[in-house]
Design an enzyme around this catalytic site. Structure first.
Site, PDB file in Angstrom:
ATOM      1  N   SER A  11      65.753  72.162  31.298  1.00 23.41           N
ATOM      2  CA  SER A  11      66.773  72.052  30.250  1.00 23.41           C
ATOM      3  C   SER A  11      67.861  73.114  30.399  1.00 23.41           C
ATOM      4  CB  SER A  11      66.128  72.142  28.865  1.00 23.41           C
ATOM      5  OG  SER A  11      65.378  73.337  28.723  1.00 23.41           O
ATOM      6  N   LYS A 106      63.637  84.238  31.822  1.00 25.77           N
ATOM      7  CA  LYS A 106      63.290  85.366  30.958  1.00 25.77           C
ATOM      8  C   LYS A 106      61.787  85.609  31.035  1.00 25.77           C
ATOM      9  CE  LYS A 106      67.130  84.269  27.850  1.00 25.77           C
ATOM     10  NZ  LYS A 106      67.542  83.757  26.524  1.00 25.77           N
ATOM     11  N   GLY A 137      70.779  85.807  26.618  1.00 20.48           N
ATOM     12  CA  GLY A 137      71.264  85.876  25.247  1.00 20.48           C
ATOM     13  C   GLY A 137      70.717  84.734  24.417  1.00 20.48           C
ATOM     14  N   LYS A 192      61.207  89.201  23.829  1.00 21.06           N
ATOM     15  CA  LYS A 192      61.400  88.440  22.578  1.00 21.06           C
ATOM     16  C   LYS A 192      60.512  87.201  22.560  1.00 21.06           C
ATOM     17  CE  LYS A 192      63.968  85.117  24.633  1.00 21.06           C
ATOM     18  NZ  LYS A 192      63.901  83.647  24.542  1.00 21.06           N
ATOM     19  N   ASP A 245      68.851  87.295  20.611  1.00 26.78           N
ATOM     20  CA  ASP A 245      67.906  86.375  21.249  1.00 26.78           C
ATOM     21  C   ASP A 245      66.595  86.318  20.473  1.00 26.78           C
ATOM     22  OD1 ASP A 245      67.207  84.520  23.124  1.00 26.78           O
ATOM     23  OD2 ASP A 245      67.157  85.892  24.824  1.00 26.78           O
ATOM     24  N   SER A 255      62.766  76.374  20.153  1.00 27.20           N
ATOM     25  CA  SER A 255      62.076  77.411  20.914  1.00 27.20           C
ATOM     26  C   SER A 255      60.690  76.947  21.353  1.00 27.20           C
ATOM     27  CB  SER A 255      61.953  78.688  20.076  1.00 27.20           C
ATOM     28  OG  SER A 255      61.035  79.584  20.663  1.00 27.20           O
ATOM     29  N   ASN A 257      58.468  78.810  22.735  1.00 28.41           N
ATOM     30  CA  ASN A 257      57.506  79.857  22.388  1.00 28.41           C
ATOM     31  C   ASN A 257      57.128  79.778  20.911  1.00 28.41           C
ATOM     32  OD1 ASN A 257      57.286  81.679  24.939  1.00 28.41           O
ATOM     33  ND2 ASN A 257      59.451  81.207  24.744  1.00 28.41           N
ATOM     34  N   VAL A 280      56.982  74.929  30.690  1.00 25.62           N
ATOM     35  CA  VAL A 280      56.573  76.326  30.830  1.00 25.62           C
ATOM     36  C   VAL A 280      56.821  77.077  29.521  1.00 25.62           C
ATOM     37  CG1 VAL A 280      57.069  78.498  32.009  1.00 25.62           C
ATOM     38  CG2 VAL A 280      56.972  76.363  33.312  1.00 25.62           C
TER      39      VAL A 280
END
Length: 337
Positions: A11, A106, A137, A192, A245, A255, A257, A280
């Site tokens: 993405s 990240k 960011g 983060k 972020d 998100s 996560n 992932v």
């Protein structure tokens, strides 16, 4: 206009390729799946990662890595952290020119505890690296492709390289700042994700806004503690790649996560969560690395430690939260512990 290659058609890689193509650059998007390259070239879609998004006609895809690298002297690395060394190893079999590498992933590598720029430097020979720039960011691909205003940061020890990346990407909906604090930007972007997993768990437990506000605030405190100890500028962590972020990743349904943490909070096991996500979740690997870094640098990171126990020691999320709440009394500002 420039020739630019983007490695990774997930993405975020696809969204960045769209920005580059819409800016008029000759953009080639590499995927390791031939069928995905065919879909992008023939149908101008990427249904798995960005459904309902029409890709620009001038965005071209390939599944041939050598062709992708030959296309450009600017390479955007948008593959997951765990795939970076493998892709670099393949590149080194034919790469014989200087390249400006822009990495947008990240994470931190567990065990080696390397940031991504360090992984690139170790995996690629010095004679093929012109410079390395980090682009990071608060930026969800799903909103970038809708042209919603997005603001991020390009970081490099060489500010001229960061400014070149700024020029490549910047337009009316995609604003780019520059900095030379590579350490701070990479750590903020990686860590983060750990706090976002914890925020998702809190929401999965239905603990409400008070708890999430505390998690974000105290999470930023421990990110900053570790980041400064490792050489980052403290002000970076209150900027776009730190606080910015962190906020977007802890509060948005886009998100991965947060979504993964939310499922954990509702009682699912980690293996079930990862199977259901199908993408992932960088925060899982990064939690292990962050815990290892906290031990190595002797920096107290209670939220990270609690999450590590949930993910890898099978601790019940509610018990982990209860233990966080009854820790030894602390002062808030003076020691940030």
């Amino acid at each position: 206009m420039e020739n630019v290659t983007v490695l990774g058609a997930g993405s975020w890689g696809t969204a960045l390729a769209i920005v580059l193509a819409e800016n008029g650059h000759h953009t080639l998007l590499w995927t390791h799946r031939e069928e995905q390259a065919v879909e992008i070239n023939e149908h101008h879609t990427n249904q798995k990662y960005l459904p309902e998004t029409n890709l620009p006609n001038n965005l071209v895809a390939t599944s041939h890595l050598e062709k992708a690298i030959d296309h450009s002297d600017v390479v955007v690395v948008a593959v997951p952290t765990k795939a970076i060394r493998e892709v670099c190893e393949k590149m080194m079999t034919f790469l014989n020119k200087k390249v400006l590498f822009v990495h947008v992933s990240k994470g931190i590598e567990p065990n080696s505890l390397m940031r991504i720029s360090e992984m690139l430097q170790e995996s690629l020979s010095a004679d093929v690296i012109e410079e390395i720039v980090v682009l990071s960011g608060p930026s969800h691909a799903e909103e970038v492709v809708l042209h919603h205003p997005t603001t991020i940061t390009a970081a490099s020890k060489n500010l001229a390289a960061a400014e070149k990346v700024q020029d490549l990407f910047m337009n009316q909906y995609f604003r780019v700042y520059t900095t030379d604090d590579v350490v701070g930007v990479e750590l903020g972007g990686a860590l983060k994700n750990v706090i976002a997993l914890a925020a998702g768990i809190s929401d999965g437990l239905n603990y409400g806004d008070n708890a999430k506000a505390a998690l974000i605030t105290r999470g930023l405190a421990e990110i900053t503690r570790l980041g400064v100890k490792m050489g980052g500028n403290p002000f970076t962590f209150s900027g776009l790649t730190g606080m910015g972020d962190l906020i977007v990743t802890c509060t948005s349904v886009h998100s991965r996560n947060w979504r993964a943490g939310n499922m954990l909070g509702k009682g699912m096991k980690l293996e079930q969560v990862l199977d259901q996500m199908g993408m992932v979740v960088e925060g899982v690997r990064t939690t292990k690395a962050a815990y290892q870094l906290s031990q190595e640098y002797q920096v107290p990171m209670p939220i990270t430690t609690a999450l590590y126990d949930v993910l890898f020691n099978d601790k019940e999320p509610k018990i982990a939260v209860d233990e966080l709440m009854i820790r030894t009394k602390k002062r808030e500002i003076n020691d940030l512990q």
